[in-house]
Design a protein around this motif. Structure first.
Motif, PDB file in Angstrom:
ATOM      1  N   TYR A 104      36.512  42.688  35.881  1.00  0.00           N
ATOM      2  CA  TYR A 104      36.904  44.092  35.961  1.00  0.00           C
ATOM      3  C   TYR A 104      38.399  44.338  35.780  1.00  0.00           C
ATOM      4  CZ  TYR A 104      32.219  45.486  37.088  1.00  0.00           C
ATOM      5  OH  TYR A 104      30.868  45.732  36.996  1.00  0.00           O
ATOM      6  N   TYR A 105      39.228  43.355  36.097  1.00  0.00           N
ATOM      7  CA  TYR A 105      40.678  43.605  36.082  1.00  0.00           C
ATOM      8  C   TYR A 105      41.415  42.906  34.945  1.00  0.00           C
ATOM      9  CZ  TYR A 105      39.877  45.608  40.682  1.00  0.00           C
ATOM     10  OH  TYR A 105      39.418  46.384  41.715  1.00  0.00           O
ATOM     11  N   GLN A 125      34.018  38.023  39.271  1.00  0.00           N
ATOM     12  CA  GLN A 125      33.897  39.479  39.329  1.00  0.00           C
ATOM     13  C   GLN A 125      35.262  40.147  39.212  1.00  0.00           C
ATOM     14  OE1 GLN A 125      30.625  39.657  38.578  1.00  0.00           O
ATOM     15  NE2 GLN A 125      30.569  41.507  39.845  1.00  0.00           N
ATOM     16  N   LEU A 126      36.247  39.600  39.874  1.00  0.00           N
ATOM     17  CA  LEU A 126      37.590  40.160  39.786  1.00  0.00           C
ATOM     18  C   LEU A 126      38.125  40.090  38.361  1.00  0.00           C
ATOM     19  CD1 LEU A 126      39.100  38.704  43.082  1.00  0.00           C
ATOM     20  CD2 LEU A 126      38.790  41.140  42.579  1.00  0.00           C
ATOM     21  N   TRP A 138      38.418  45.327  44.662  1.00  0.00           N
ATOM     22  CA  TRP A 138      39.503  44.362  44.913  1.00  0.00           C
ATOM     23  C   TRP A 138      39.400  43.780  46.330  1.00  0.00           C
ATOM     24  CZ3 TRP A 138      43.317  42.783  41.491  1.00  0.00           C
ATOM     25  CH2 TRP A 138      44.484  42.228  42.010  1.00  0.00           C
ATOM     26  N   GLU A 168      30.580  47.722  42.099  1.00  0.00           N
ATOM     27  CA  GLU A 168      30.316  47.587  40.672  1.00  0.00           C
ATOM     28  C   GLU A 168      29.142  48.478  40.258  1.00  0.00           C
ATOM     29  OE1 GLU A 168      31.177  45.214  42.830  1.00  0.00           O
ATOM     30  OE2 GLU A 168      31.485  43.277  41.835  1.00  0.00           O
ATOM     31  N   ARG A 183      50.038  37.896  39.283  1.00  0.00           N
ATOM     32  CA  ARG A 183      48.743  37.626  38.666  1.00  0.00           C
ATOM     33  C   ARG A 183      48.806  36.309  37.894  1.00  0.00           C
ATOM     34  NH1 ARG A 183      47.174  43.134  35.563  1.00  0.00           N
ATOM     35  NH2 ARG A 183      45.246  41.978  35.151  1.00  0.00           N
ATOM     36  N   VAL A 206      43.954  37.652  37.764  1.00  0.00           N
ATOM     37  CA  VAL A 206      44.163  38.212  39.103  1.00  0.00           C
ATOM     38  C   VAL A 206      44.956  37.211  39.939  1.00  0.00           C
ATOM     39  CG1 VAL A 206      42.115  39.668  39.048  1.00  0.00           C
ATOM     40  CG2 VAL A 206      41.919  37.297  39.860  1.00  0.00           C
ATOM     41  N   HIS A 228      36.015  41.510  47.059  1.00  0.00           N
ATOM     42  CA  HIS A 228      35.938  40.134  46.558  1.00  0.00           C
ATOM     43  C   HIS A 228      37.041  39.243  47.112  1.00  0.00           C
ATOM     44  CE1 HIS A 228      32.489  40.913  44.154  1.00  0.00           C
ATOM     45  NE2 HIS A 228      33.075  41.923  43.546  1.00  0.00           N
ATOM     46  N   TYR A 229      38.208  39.816  47.377  1.00  0.00           N
ATOM     47  CA  TYR A 229      39.228  38.999  48.043  1.00  0.00           C
ATOM     48  C   TYR A 229      38.829  38.704  49.489  1.00  0.00           C
ATOM     49  CZ  TYR A 229      42.639  38.590  44.337  1.00  0.00           C
ATOM     50  OH  TYR A 229      43.277  38.228  43.167  1.00  0.00           O
ATOM     51  N   TYR A 268      35.735  35.362  42.236  1.00  0.00           N
ATOM     52  CA  TYR A 268      36.835  35.352  41.272  1.00  0.00           C
ATOM     53  C   TYR A 268      36.375  35.849  39.905  1.00  0.00           C
ATOM     54  CZ  TYR A 268      40.822  33.347  43.753  1.00  0.00           C
ATOM     55  OH  TYR A 268      41.903  33.171  44.584  1.00  0.00           O
TER      56      TYR A 268
END
Length: 519
Positions: A155-156, A151-152, A100, A60, A183, A168, A103-104, A149
């Motif tokens: 951004y997405y 953060q994901l 991606w 990030e 998703r 996500v 964080h996963y 989660y």
């Protein structure tokens, strides 16, 4: 997430551990959960090492710095980050996959811990009661999953304020190799985040000691909630949780005392920039010498194979001769320098910088106007390594200011911004801003966030959130790139203000949907 097993990007392979970690598929000869987790102490060991050790916001920070207006092309650039700096962002961009995967990986670690914890009974007898420790371990783990989660989603997802928008992939266990999840909606993911944070709040035992701020705490949970609700435009709850942090957390770090002598002179610089002996409270935060106003940071000790955050800008050291392939954007520098006595001008810019009086007239500004980024000055034996500050008190004041503007309490918002500017000034109190309307207030908050939170991974999302209401977007100088005829900004409604789902995920998962603009 089968596709993650086949992700072999060269850059990310150097920055992250094997992508198999993102799903932890058991291989022949591996130790399974039953062997790994046999006690509460095993859970604690895994949490402190494998979970906390996996968390990072490096992607990030670096993506935001390059893509927006925080960086210019440095004198030692050999092609590093040129495409991204020229707004080339697509599903094959390394940062899209890195963020991606990162964080996963945390989510999977937490899910593995929770799965194992279900089969462990805390010891309770006349001399020991592990129940509180057991529950607190789960609380910290769930808070970290909530952060990952969030953060994901940040951004997405195209719009965090829309619970029906695509978020996500959502899973609460360790998935088998053949799972291919679609998703989930924002609302579905936020429901898990809310549940995790509620559990964390109810069961957490705050750690103590000088390093306690490097672990989940009540203040960290409330700071996460404040940011989350702000991004969701739930200003009532954002205000509530930001006020809770301000009431109980560390105070804003002040800019004084500063060294004696001429500001910027050799003696002043030697005293101010010392990695081990600087006494300036604000500079000590960035040299990892004190907690200051930091609410939550990710520890990056000298020992071990941790990533070096400043290696995203330099080859060797944070100096003009340290191989700067990226330096500070000129317009950002000018903002830091516009107010006499702003400690950030000194704390974020190394004294070896080559600062041109009239950079626009230079034949080669990338060589002759070198603004050395020094927000991460490194550690004495690890010159490019520093702890990563995730939540700081200044952000809570910005959140309160935004909430006040949303309520059309412009004078209240101005007071919060003055709090920040007073704390950052080593020459005395600053004037109280006066805002004619909400747009002017939004613009001033965005400006102050740009100065205070630069190189911490906020600017990209800040422009997405506040740019439309402030009538501002990416703001680069024409000399920030080696080609001075390139565009210096993109529109606020550009699809690139949402990250693409990585190509690896798209290829391996037919059930996932790409974000608009990247098809």
């Amino acid at each position: 997430m089968k596709q993650l097993k086949y992700f072999f990007g060269v850059i990310l392979a150097l920055a992250f551990t094997s992508c198999n970690d993102a799903i932890d598929i058991t291989q022949k000869g591996e130790i399974d959960n039953d062997a790994t987790f046999q006690s509460v102490e095993d859970l604690a060991t895994f949490l402190n090492g494998d979970v906390y050790g996996r968390i990072s916001n490096t992607n990030e920070i670096l993506f935001t710095a390059v893509f927006t207006d925080e960086c210019g092309i440095g004198p030692n650039n050999g092609g590093q980050e040129l495409d991204l700096h020229q707004f080339v962002l697509n599903q094959s961009t390394g940062y899209a996959s890195g963020l991606w995967i990162s964080h996963y990986g945390v989510i999977n670690r937490v899910n593995r811990l929770l799965q194992a914890a279900a089969n462990i009974t805390p010891v309770v007898n006349d001399t020991v009661d592990e129940t509180e420790q057991y529950n607190s371990i789960l609380a910290e783990a769930k808070a970290l999953r909530a952060y990952a989660y969030f953060q994901l989603l940040t951004y997405y997802s195209t719009d965090l304020s829309d619970d029906n928008a695509l978020g996500v992939m959502l899973f609460e266990d360790v998935p088998p190799i053949d799972v291919r999840l679609p998703r989930s909606t924002n609302g579905q993911v936020f429901a898990l985040i809310e549940s995790d944070l509620a559990f964390a709040e109810a069961n957490l035992v705050n750690r103590t000691g000088v390093t306690a701020y490097k672990y989940v705490s009540t203040n960290m949970i409330n700071a996460l909630r404040a940011r989350m609700y702000l991004y969701r435009k739930n200003y009532t709850l954002a205000k509530q949780y930001a006020q809770a942090v301000v009431s109980s957390g560390p105070a804003l770090t002040i800019a004084t005392p500063v060294p004696t002598g001429t500001v910027g002179g050799p003696a002043w610089n030697t005293a101010f920039y010392s990695e081990t002996t600087t006494t300036n409270p604000y500079r000590r935060i960035w040299a990892d010498l004190s907690q200051g106003e930091t609410i939550f940071a990710l520890s990056r000790p000298t020992g071990g194979s941790w990533g070096n955050i400043a290696s995203g800008f330099f080859f060797n050291t944070t100096s003009a001769t340290g191989g700067a392939f990226l330096d500070m954007g000129r317009n950002l520098f000018d903002l830091l320098a516009e107010t006499n006595g702003d400690i950030r001008r000194r704390a974020f810019v190394d004294p070896t910088s080559l600062i041109a009086a009239n950079p626009l007239t230079l034949d080669n500004p990338n060589r002759d106007d070198v603004l050395v980024i020094d927000k991460y000055p490194g550690k004495p034996t690890q010159p490019l390594r520093n702890d990563l500050k995730i939540f700081r008190m200044s952000e809570m004041y910005f959140i309160l200011a935004e909430c006040a503007v949303a309520e059309n309490q412009l004078a209240v918002a101005a007071g919060y911004i003055k709090n920040i500017r007073d704390a950052r000034s080593f020459t005395g109190a600053q004037p109280l801003p006066v805002y004619a309307d909400q747009q002017q207030a939004w613009a001033d908050i965005l400006k102050e966030r740009r100065k205070e939170l630069c190189f911490e991974g906020h600017r990209y999302i800040d422009i997405k959130r506040l740019g439309p209401v402030a009538n501002k977007s990416i703001d680069r100088s024409v000399i920030d790139d080696i080609i001075q005829t390139l565009p210096t900004t993109i529109p606020n409604n550009d699809y690139r203000f949402t990250m693409p789902i990585p190509q690896d995920e798209i290829q391996g998962n037919p059930n996932i949907q790409q974000n608009p603009g990247y098809n």
